[in-house]
Write a protein that holds these residues in place. Structure first.
Motif, PDB file in Angstrom:
ATOM      1  N   TRP A  44       0.819  -1.212   0.000  1.00  0.00           N
ATOM      2  CA  TRP A  44       0.000   0.000   0.000  1.00  0.00           C
ATOM      3  C   TRP A  44       0.854   1.263   0.000  1.00  0.00           C
ATOM      4  CZ3 TRP A  44      -5.465   0.795   0.248  1.00  0.00           C
ATOM      5  CH2 TRP A  44      -6.194  -0.378   0.056  1.00  0.00           C
ATOM      6  N   GLY A  45       2.164   1.078  -0.125  1.00  0.00           N
ATOM      7  CA  GLY A  45       3.083   2.218  -0.180  1.00  0.00           C
ATOM      8  C   GLY A  45       3.549   2.659   1.196  1.00  0.00           C
ATOM      9  N   GLN A  46       4.627   3.402   1.207  1.00  0.00           N
ATOM     10  CA  GLN A  46       5.221   3.963   2.423  1.00  0.00           C
ATOM     11  C   GLN A  46       5.492   2.888   3.478  1.00  0.00           C
ATOM     12  OE1 GLN A  46       2.554   7.217   3.470  1.00  0.00           O
ATOM     13  NE2 GLN A  46       3.562   8.565   2.019  1.00  0.00           N
ATOM     14  N   GLY A  47       5.917   1.720   3.012  1.00  0.00           N
ATOM     15  CA  GLY A  47       6.301   0.656   3.942  1.00  0.00           C
ATOM     16  C   GLY A  47       5.149  -0.043   4.631  1.00  0.00           C
ATOM     17  N   THR A  48       3.953   0.042   4.045  1.00  0.00           N
ATOM     18  CA  THR A  48       2.794  -0.630   4.645  1.00  0.00           C
ATOM     19  C   THR A  48       2.202  -1.639   3.658  1.00  0.00           C
ATOM     20  OG1 THR A  48       1.220   1.049   3.881  1.00  0.00           O
ATOM     21  CG2 THR A  48       2.218   1.376   6.065  1.00  0.00           C
ATOM     22  N   PHE A  49       1.500  -2.616   4.223  1.00  0.00           N
ATOM     23  CA  PHE A  49       0.891  -3.678   3.431  1.00  0.00           C
ATOM     24  C   PHE A  49      -0.518  -3.927   3.950  1.00  0.00           C
ATOM     25  CE2 PHE A  49       5.397  -4.032   3.284  1.00  0.00           C
ATOM     26  CZ  PHE A  49       5.687  -4.367   1.968  1.00  0.00           C
ATOM     27  N   GLY A  50      -1.449  -4.121   3.022  1.00  0.00           N
ATOM     28  CA  GLY A  50      -2.840  -4.302   3.412  1.00  0.00           C
ATOM     29  C   GLY A  50      -3.382  -5.651   2.998  1.00  0.00           C
ATOM     30  N   LYS A  51      -4.353  -6.123   3.764  1.00  0.00           N
ATOM     31  CA  LYS A  51      -5.034  -7.370   3.437  1.00  0.00           C
ATOM     32  C   LYS A  51      -6.524  -7.171   3.671  1.00  0.00           C
ATOM     33  CE  LYS A  51      -4.206 -12.277   3.632  1.00  0.00           C
ATOM     34  NZ  LYS A  51      -3.418 -13.354   4.191  1.00  0.00           N
ATOM     35  N   ARG A  52      -7.328  -7.545   2.649  1.00  0.00           N
ATOM     36  CA  ARG A  52      -8.782  -7.383   2.712  1.00  0.00           C
ATOM     37  C   ARG A  52      -9.455  -8.746   2.825  1.00  0.00           C
ATOM     38  NH1 ARG A  52      -9.342  -4.963  -3.014  1.00  0.00           N
ATOM     39  NH2 ARG A  52      -7.724  -6.554  -3.244  1.00  0.00           N
ATOM     40  N   GLU A  53     -10.525  -8.775   3.592  1.00  0.00           N
ATOM     41  CA  GLU A  53     -11.364  -9.968   3.677  1.00  0.00           C
ATOM     42  C   GLU A  53     -12.820  -9.531   3.530  1.00  0.00           C
ATOM     43  OE1 GLU A  53     -12.760 -12.906   7.175  1.00  0.00           O
ATOM     44  OE2 GLU A  53     -10.618 -13.037   6.716  1.00  0.00           O
ATOM     45  N   PHE A  54     -13.408  -9.871   2.381  1.00  0.00           N
ATOM     46  CA  PHE A  54     -14.800  -9.541   2.097  1.00  0.00           C
ATOM     47  C   PHE A  54     -15.659 -10.779   2.289  1.00  0.00           C
ATOM     48  CE2 PHE A  54     -12.396  -6.561  -0.514  1.00  0.00           C
ATOM     49  CZ  PHE A  54     -13.073  -5.369  -0.326  1.00  0.00           C
ATOM     50  N   THR A  55     -16.814 -10.601   2.919  1.00  0.00           N
ATOM     51  CA  THR A  55     -17.771 -11.697   3.054  1.00  0.00           C
ATOM     52  C   THR A  55     -19.104 -11.243   2.479  1.00  0.00           C
ATOM     53  OG1 THR A  55     -16.668 -12.492   5.049  1.00  0.00           O
ATOM     54  CG2 THR A  55     -18.893 -13.273   4.664  1.00  0.00           C
ATOM     55  N   PHE A  56     -19.699 -12.099   1.649  1.00  0.00           N
ATOM     56  CA  PHE A  56     -20.981 -11.811   1.018  1.00  0.00           C
ATOM     57  C   PHE A  56     -21.990 -12.884   1.391  1.00  0.00           C
ATOM     58  CE2 PHE A  56     -17.813  -9.778  -1.605  1.00  0.00           C
ATOM     59  CZ  PHE A  56     -18.384  -8.557  -1.908  1.00  0.00           C
ATOM     60  N   ASP A  57     -23.233 -12.438   1.668  1.00  0.00           N
ATOM     61  CA  ASP A  57     -24.292 -13.385   2.016  1.00  0.00           C
ATOM     62  C   ASP A  57     -25.657 -12.741   1.789  1.00  0.00           C
ATOM     63  OD1 ASP A  57     -25.699 -15.586   3.073  1.00  0.00           O
ATOM     64  OD2 ASP A  57     -25.596 -14.763   5.101  1.00  0.00           O
ATOM     65  N   ASP A  58     -26.337 -13.176   0.744  1.00  0.00           N
ATOM     66  CA  ASP A  58     -27.725 -12.763   0.496  1.00  0.00           C
ATOM     67  C   ASP A  58     -27.894 -11.240   0.471  1.00  0.00           C
ATOM     68  OD1 ASP A  58     -30.398 -13.288  -0.065  1.00  0.00           O
ATOM     69  OD2 ASP A  58     -30.966 -13.333   2.059  1.00  0.00           O
ATOM     70  N   GLY A  59     -27.059 -10.554  -0.314  1.00  0.00           N
ATOM     71  CA  GLY A  59     -27.159  -9.100  -0.453  1.00  0.00           C
ATOM     72  C   GLY A  59     -26.485  -8.312   0.650  1.00  0.00           C
ATOM     73  N   LYS A  60     -25.951  -9.003   1.644  1.00  0.00           N
ATOM     74  CA  LYS A  60     -25.206  -8.341   2.724  1.00  0.00           C
ATOM     75  C   LYS A  60     -23.715  -8.539   2.468  1.00  0.00           C
ATOM     76  CE  LYS A  60     -28.883  -9.040   6.026  1.00  0.00           C
ATOM     77  NZ  LYS A  60     -29.407  -9.900   7.056  1.00  0.00           N
TER      78      LYS A  60
END
Length: 195
Positions: A44-60
Motif C-alpha cells: 500500500w506504499g510507504q512501507g505498509t501492506f494491506g489485506k482485505r477480507e470480504f464476506t458476502f451473504d444474500d445481499g449483505k
C-alpha cells in the motif's frame, strides 16, 4: 436481400447475446456468497501492506481490512471493519467487464493494533480515543479518514468477477472518499480470491 436479412439477424442476435451476458454477469455479482481475501499482503506504499477480507451473504457484505508494516501481516497497525448491504448497478463506462456498485455501510469499526505514538499520530488516531486491541464502533463519531455513517454511509465502487472467479474492486483514492457517485474509481485493484 437474403444476405442483408442474415446480417440484420446476426446483429440482433449479437446484441441480444451481449445483453443476456450482461444480465447474467450482474446477477452473479448480486448473488455473491462466501469469503474473498487477498492471497497475501498487498503493498500500500510507504512501507505498509494491506489485506482485505470480504464476506458476502444474500445481499449483505462485510469487509475487514488490516494494515501492517510487513507483507506477512505479523506487525499490524490497525483493523478496519464495516458491514452493510450492496447493490450492483449498470456496467462501468470506464472499466471493461466491471459494474458500478453501491455499498451501504451500516456500521464502521476500528481496532488499533500498535502502541507506537508516532504511528498512532501519523495515521490520525490520536483523537479517536482508541485502546490497543479493543475494537471501537466509530459509526457515529468517525475516525481518521473514515467519516461517520451519518456523514458518509455510501461507498460508490466497482465490482468485477473474472472467468477464474477472482473478484476485483476499484482503486480507492488517497483521501478514502468514495461517498458520492462522482468519486467512483476508474481502475481496479488486484483481485481477491474465494476461500
Amino acid at each position: 436481400m437474403k444476405r442483408i436479412l442474415l446480417i440484420c439477424t446476426l446483429a440482433i442476435f449479437s446484441v441480444a447475446s451481449a445483453q443476456n451476458t450482461s444480465k447474467e454477469g450482474k446477477k452473479v455479482l448480486e448473488n455473491l456468497s462466501g469469503t474473498y481475501v487477498d492471497p497475501q499482503g498487498v503493498d500500500w506504499g510507504q512501507g505498509t501492506f494491506g489485506k482485505r477480507e470480504f464476506t458476502f451473504d444474500d445481499g449483505k457484505w462485510s469487509l475487514t481490512f488490516t494494515l501492517a508494516f510487513d507483507p506477512q501481516m505479523k506487525n499490524p497497525i490497525f483493523n478496519f471493519r464495516t458491514v452493510g448491504t450492496y447493490t450492483v448497478l449498470d456496467k462501468s463506462k470506464f472499466v471493461e467487464g466491471a459494474y458500478n456498485a453501491l455499498f451501504i455501510e451500516d456500521k464502521k469499526f476500528v481496532t488499533l493494533k500498535t502502541d507506537i505514538p508516532d504511528v498512532t499520530q501519523g495515521f490520525g488516531f490520536s483523537n479517536c480515543d482508541l485502546t490497543k486491541d479493543v475494537e471501537k464502533d466509530i459509526s457515529k463519531s468517525g475516525c481518521s479518514l473514515w467519516k461517520s455513517v451519518a456523514e458518509c454511509s455510501e461507498d460508490h465502487d466497482l465490482l468485477k468477477l473474472d472467468d477464474e472467479g477472482k473478484l476485483y474492486f476499484g482503486v480507492r483514492p488517497p483521501d478514502n472518499d468514495m461517498c458520492t457517485a462522482d468519486k467512483r474509481p476508474t481502475a481496479l485493484t488486484s483481485a481477491v480470491v474465494k476461500l
